[in-house]
Enzyme design. Structure first.
Site, short mmCIF file in Angstrom:
data_model
loop_
_atom_site.label_atom_id
_atom_site.label_comp_id
_atom_site.label_asym_id
_atom_site.label_seq_id
_atom_site.Cartn_x
_atom_site.Cartn_y
_atom_site.Cartn_z
N CYS A 1 0.84 -1.20 0.00
CA CYS A 1 0.00 0.00 0.00
C CYS A 1 0.88 1.25 0.00
CB CYS A 1 -0.90 -0.05 1.24
SG CYS A 1 -1.70 1.50 1.65
N CYS B 1 0.29 3.71 2.83
CA CYS B 1 0.77 3.08 4.08
C CYS B 1 2.28 3.27 4.21
CB CYS B 1 0.45 1.59 4.10
SG CYS B 1 -1.30 1.19 4.03
#
Length: 106
Positions: A31, A34
């Site tokens: 991600c 992230c």
């Protein structure tokens, strides 16, 4: 101090049974947002050492807790105080916003 890495087996002890404030970052290595948030989480772990517990949990490795907390998108940040969920933020957040939420619970 660095952030604490959680999994399904350690979550309850480290978060729900802890007396104090805990930030949990639900994330995954694939991600992009992230990964952008990662350094911020590390900084918070140092800045809040002794005041709040800063944790990360990889959603790929923690299906049980991801389902339990209805994590629909990542990153998702959960804030707990004395084992009780107090706040949830979805998406990439600024360091200032995360500090504001932590400070409000301390």
């Amino acid at each position: 101090m660095s952030e604490i890495h959680l999994n399904d087996a350690t979550f309850d002890k480290e978060v729900l049974e802890y007396k104090g404030v805990v930030l949990v970052d639900f994330w995954a290595p694939w991600c992009g947002p992230c990964r952008m948030l990662g350094p911020v989480i590390e900084e918070l772990a140092s800045e809040y050492e002794g005041k709040a517990k800063i944790c990360k949990i990889n959603t790929d490795d923690a299906a049980e807790k991801s389902t339990q907390y209805r994590i629909a998108s990542i990153p998702t940040i959960l804030f707990f105080k004395d084992g009780e969920l107090k706040k949830q933020l979805m998406g990439l957040q600024s360091k200032e916003e995360l500090k504001k939420q932590l400070d409000a619970l301390l």
